[in-house]
Design a protein around this motif. Structure first.
Motif, PDB file in Angstrom:
ATOM      1  N   GLY A  76     -17.145 -37.255  44.748  1.00 47.32           N
ATOM      2  CA  GLY A  76     -18.123 -39.027  44.051  1.00 47.32           C
ATOM      3  C   GLY A  76     -19.242 -38.416  43.343  1.00 47.32           C
ATOM      4  O   GLY A  76     -19.634 -39.547  42.356  1.00 47.32           O
ATOM      5  N   VAL A  77     -20.277 -37.495  42.719  1.00 50.24           N
ATOM      6  CA  VAL A  77     -21.028 -37.636  41.683  1.00 50.24           C
ATOM      7  C   VAL A  77     -20.747 -37.582  40.642  1.00 50.24           C
ATOM      8  O   VAL A  77     -20.303 -36.302  40.290  1.00 50.24           O
ATOM      9  CB  VAL A  77     -22.301 -36.412  42.313  1.00 50.24           C
ATOM     10  N   MET A  78     -21.533 -38.339  39.688  1.00 46.13           N
ATOM     11  CA  MET A  78     -21.303 -38.065  38.556  1.00 46.13           C
ATOM     12  C   MET A  78     -21.590 -37.314  37.412  1.00 46.13           C
ATOM     13  O   MET A  78     -22.494 -36.737  38.041  1.00 46.13           O
ATOM     14  CB  MET A  78     -21.030 -39.192  37.869  1.00 46.13           C
ATOM     15  N   HIS A  79     -21.022 -36.138  36.668  1.00 44.42           N
ATOM     16  CA  HIS A  79     -20.891 -34.529  35.948  1.00 44.42           C
ATOM     17  C   HIS A  79     -20.289 -34.727  34.613  1.00 44.42           C
ATOM     18  O   HIS A  79     -19.777 -35.468  34.223  1.00 44.42           O
ATOM     19  CB  HIS A  79     -21.187 -34.199  37.566  1.00 44.42           C
ATOM     20  N   GLY A  80     -21.614 -33.694  34.370  1.00 43.87           N
ATOM     21  CA  GLY A  80     -20.842 -33.229  32.675  1.00 43.87           C
ATOM     22  C   GLY A  80     -21.365 -31.878  33.113  1.00 43.87           C
ATOM     23  O   GLY A  80     -22.572 -31.980  32.475  1.00 43.87           O
ATOM     24  N   PHE A  81     -20.619 -31.046  31.993  1.00 44.31           N
ATOM     25  CA  PHE A  81     -21.236 -29.591  31.064  1.00 44.31           C
ATOM     26  C   PHE A  81     -20.545 -29.367  30.557  1.00 44.31           C
ATOM     27  O   PHE A  81     -19.539 -29.462  29.703  1.00 44.31           O
ATOM     28  CB  PHE A  81     -21.208 -28.934  32.341  1.00 44.31           C
ATOM     29  N   GLU A  82     -21.314 -28.326  28.938  1.00 42.60           N
ATOM     30  CA  GLU A  82     -20.774 -28.000  27.983  1.00 42.60           C
ATOM     31  C   GLU A  82     -20.219 -26.267  28.429  1.00 42.60           C
ATOM     32  O   GLU A  82     -20.646 -25.705  28.835  1.00 42.60           O
ATOM     33  CB  GLU A  82     -22.077 -27.623  27.231  1.00 42.60           C
ATOM     34  N   VAL A  83     -19.278 -26.626  27.866  1.00 41.96           N
ATOM     35  CA  VAL A  83     -18.582 -25.831  27.463  1.00 41.96           C
ATOM     36  C   VAL A  83     -18.709 -24.576  26.747  1.00 41.96           C
ATOM     37  O   VAL A  83     -16.981 -25.050  25.843  1.00 41.96           O
ATOM     38  CB  VAL A  83     -17.087 -25.646  28.349  1.00 41.96           C
ATOM     39  N   GLY A  84     -18.931 -23.740  26.076  1.00 43.82           N
ATOM     40  CA  GLY A  84     -18.902 -23.425  24.226  1.00 43.82           C
ATOM     41  C   GLY A  84     -17.822 -22.213  24.895  1.00 43.82           C
ATOM     42  O   GLY A  84     -17.683 -21.426  25.767  1.00 43.82           O
ATOM     43  N   PRO A  85     -17.881 -21.553  23.403  1.00 37.43           N
ATOM     44  CA  PRO A  85     -17.062 -20.427  23.832  1.00 37.43           C
ATOM     45  C   PRO A  85     -17.503 -19.442  24.724  1.00 37.43           C
ATOM     46  O   PRO A  85     -15.631 -18.406  25.104  1.00 37.43           O
ATOM     47  CB  PRO A  85     -16.639 -19.759  22.091  1.00 37.43           C
ATOM     48  N   GLN A  86     -18.265 -18.857  24.359  1.00 38.90           N
ATOM     49  CA  GLN A  86     -18.821 -17.962  25.907  1.00 38.90           C
ATOM     50  C   GLN A  86     -19.068 -18.527  26.585  1.00 38.90           C
ATOM     51  O   GLN A  86     -19.892 -17.442  27.408  1.00 38.90           O
ATOM     52  CB  GLN A  86     -20.074 -17.218  24.833  1.00 38.90           C
ATOM     53  N   VAL A  87     -18.418 -19.253  27.237  1.00 36.99           N
ATOM     54  CA  VAL A  87     -18.699 -19.697  29.042  1.00 36.99           C
ATOM     55  C   VAL A  87     -17.381 -18.694  29.859  1.00 36.99           C
ATOM     56  O   VAL A  87     -16.801 -18.892  29.010  1.00 36.99           O
ATOM     57  CB  VAL A  87     -18.780 -21.476  29.595  1.00 36.99           C
ATOM     58  N   PHE A  88     -17.875 -18.347  30.762  1.00 38.68           N
ATOM     59  CA  PHE A  88     -17.040 -17.860  31.443  1.00 38.68           C
ATOM     60  C   PHE A  88     -17.154 -18.144  32.815  1.00 38.68           C
ATOM     61  O   PHE A  88     -18.656 -17.936  33.402  1.00 38.68           O
ATOM     62  CB  PHE A  88     -16.745 -16.838  31.385  1.00 38.68           C
ATOM     63  N   GLY A  89     -15.991 -18.042  33.708  1.00 39.41           N
ATOM     64  CA  GLY A  89     -16.638 -18.572  35.139  1.00 39.41           C
ATOM     65  C   GLY A  89     -15.660 -18.821  35.898  1.00 39.41           C
ATOM     66  O   GLY A  89     -14.627 -19.020  35.734  1.00 39.41           O
ATOM     67  N   THR A  90     -15.665 -19.366  36.782  1.00 41.22           N
ATOM     68  CA  THR A  90     -14.927 -20.121  38.255  1.00 41.22           C
ATOM     69  C   THR A  90     -14.943 -21.163  38.787  1.00 41.22           C
ATOM     70  O   THR A  90     -16.070 -21.519  39.010  1.00 41.22           O
ATOM     71  CB  THR A  90     -14.741 -18.737  39.253  1.00 41.22           C
ATOM     72  N   ALA A  91     -14.172 -21.845  39.078  1.00 37.38           N
ATOM     73  CA  ALA A  91     -14.720 -23.999  39.348  1.00 37.38           C
ATOM     74  C   ALA A  91     -13.731 -24.007  40.514  1.00 37.38           C
ATOM     75  O   ALA A  91     -12.707 -23.226  40.398  1.00 37.38           O
ATOM     76  CB  ALA A  91     -14.033 -24.310  38.135  1.00 37.38           C
ATOM     77  N   VAL A  92     -14.658 -24.089  42.005  1.00 37.09           N
ATOM     78  CA  VAL A  92     -13.503 -23.496  42.748  1.00 37.09           C
ATOM     79  C   VAL A  92     -13.630 -25.299  43.460  1.00 37.09           C
ATOM     80  O   VAL A  92     -14.836 -26.350  43.578  1.00 37.09           O
ATOM     81  CB  VAL A  92     -14.193 -22.717  44.268  1.00 37.09           C
ATOM     82  N   PHE A  93     -12.757 -25.780  43.725  1.00 36.48           N
ATOM     83  CA  PHE A  93     -12.594 -26.890  44.215  1.00 36.48           C
ATOM     84  C   PHE A  93     -11.746 -27.118  45.587  1.00 36.48           C
ATOM     85  O   PHE A  93     -10.537 -26.305  46.127  1.00 36.48           O
ATOM     86  CB  PHE A  93     -11.172 -28.287  43.479  1.00 36.48           C
ATOM     87  N   PHE A  94     -12.370 -27.735  46.355  1.00 39.16           N
ATOM     88  CA  PHE A  94     -12.562 -27.245  47.769  1.00 39.16           C
ATOM     89  C   PHE A  94     -11.349 -28.463  48.320  1.00 39.16           C
ATOM     90  O   PHE A  94     -10.952 -28.351  49.701  1.00 39.16           O
ATOM     91  CB  PHE A  94     -13.393 -27.792  48.519  1.00 39.16           C
TER      92      PHE A  94
END
Length: 274
Positions: free
Chosen positions: A76-94
């Motif tokens: 429920g917390v409002m957010h947004g983030f940039e995802v450029g072509p060089q960005v990598f990683g993992t999102a965990v949704f609980f």
């Protein structure tokens, strides 16, 4: 930030409780607006960035992120983030019915210790392995590894606590504004009404928003409403007029103008393009 861990993941497969791991670039595969526009999700999430850099806005506060940043965002917390072509990683949704002890406030953690970086990578690998397994008790193993991830997060947040600076008055106000905005953005209320509810003038609220994230109060409001419009246009068959009305726009024409101003396309053109 204070660390307040509360009992909040139902078993994988339970209604609304499905945990999942998603490669961060895939979050933006259907359009960068899905991650860059202001929005919230109805479950806790952890973003683990392993490469690249950009900016992330959480509860109206913008910061830079880079490799080896762990970012926890409560449901429920409002957010947004940039995802450029060089960005990598993992999102965990609980999962929506999460019962793992997790922070109740957003966390932005710079993981400097190589051991801690290796530890989270191993935990994420094990979670993914168990999620994709058909071995006996793989669901229980998944829950336990998710619990270990919660422990890792708690330890890193506790370790970082002495370095965290307390938000100033402007940032606290913006956090309150974004929480109120997230709750009421569908009502058609304007910045003046939100400011009145917060006990400040619209000018002061907008000034604080610019200090915290470089954007005005109206920009945050419009971004949140238009994200929801795009989501409904992309994921439902609701008529355009109904979508506008559900988001507080007083007429279909006003909704179309606002949507086109922010996206460069009319609602109908956008729907055809997705």
């Amino acid at each position: 930030m204070t660390q307040d861990f509360t009992q909040q993941i139902a078993a994988p497969g339970a209604p609304g409780g499905q945990a999942r791991l998603v490669a961060i670039p895939r979050l933006a595969a259907a359009g960068r607006w899905r991650v860059e526009a202001m929005r919230s999700v109805s479950e806790p999430q952890l973003l683990w960035f392993t490469k690249g850099q950009g900016r992330i806005t959480i509860a109206g506060i913008t910061r830079g992120y880079t490799a080896n940043n762990a970012v926890f965002i409560p449901a429920g917390v409002m957010h947004g983030f940039e995802v450029g072509p060089q960005v990598f990683g993992t999102a965990v949704f609980f999962g929506k019915d999460c019962t793992i002890p997790l922070p109740t406030t957003p966390q932005m953690l710079r993981i400097r210790e190589v051991h801690a970086q290796q530890e989270i990578n191993v935990i994420l690998d094990m979670i993914l392995r168990e999620m994709n397994s058909d071995s006996p008790a793989h669901e229980r193993a998944t829950r336990h590894y998710l619990g270990l991830l919660g422990v890792w997060l708690e330890r890193q947040a506790t370790k970082a606590a002495p370095e965290q600076t307390k938000p100033d008055a402007a940032k606290r106000l913006v956090a309150r504004y974004t929480a109120l905005l997230e709750r009421d953005f569908r009502t058609g209320a304007g910045v003046g009404e939100f400011a009145a509810a917060l006990g400040v003038t619209p000018t002061h609220l907008s000034r604080c928003c610019r200090q915290a994230c470089g954007r005005s109060a109206i920009s945050l409001l419009q971004d949140r409403r238009i994200f929801e419009a795009r989501r409904l246009l992309a994921e439902t068959a609701m008529p355009v007029g109904e979508i506008g009305a559900s988001l507080g726009f007083t007429s279909a024409a006003y909704f179309t103008r606002a949507f086109q101003h922010l996206t460069g396309k009319s609602p109908t053109e956008f729907r055809r393009s997705v």
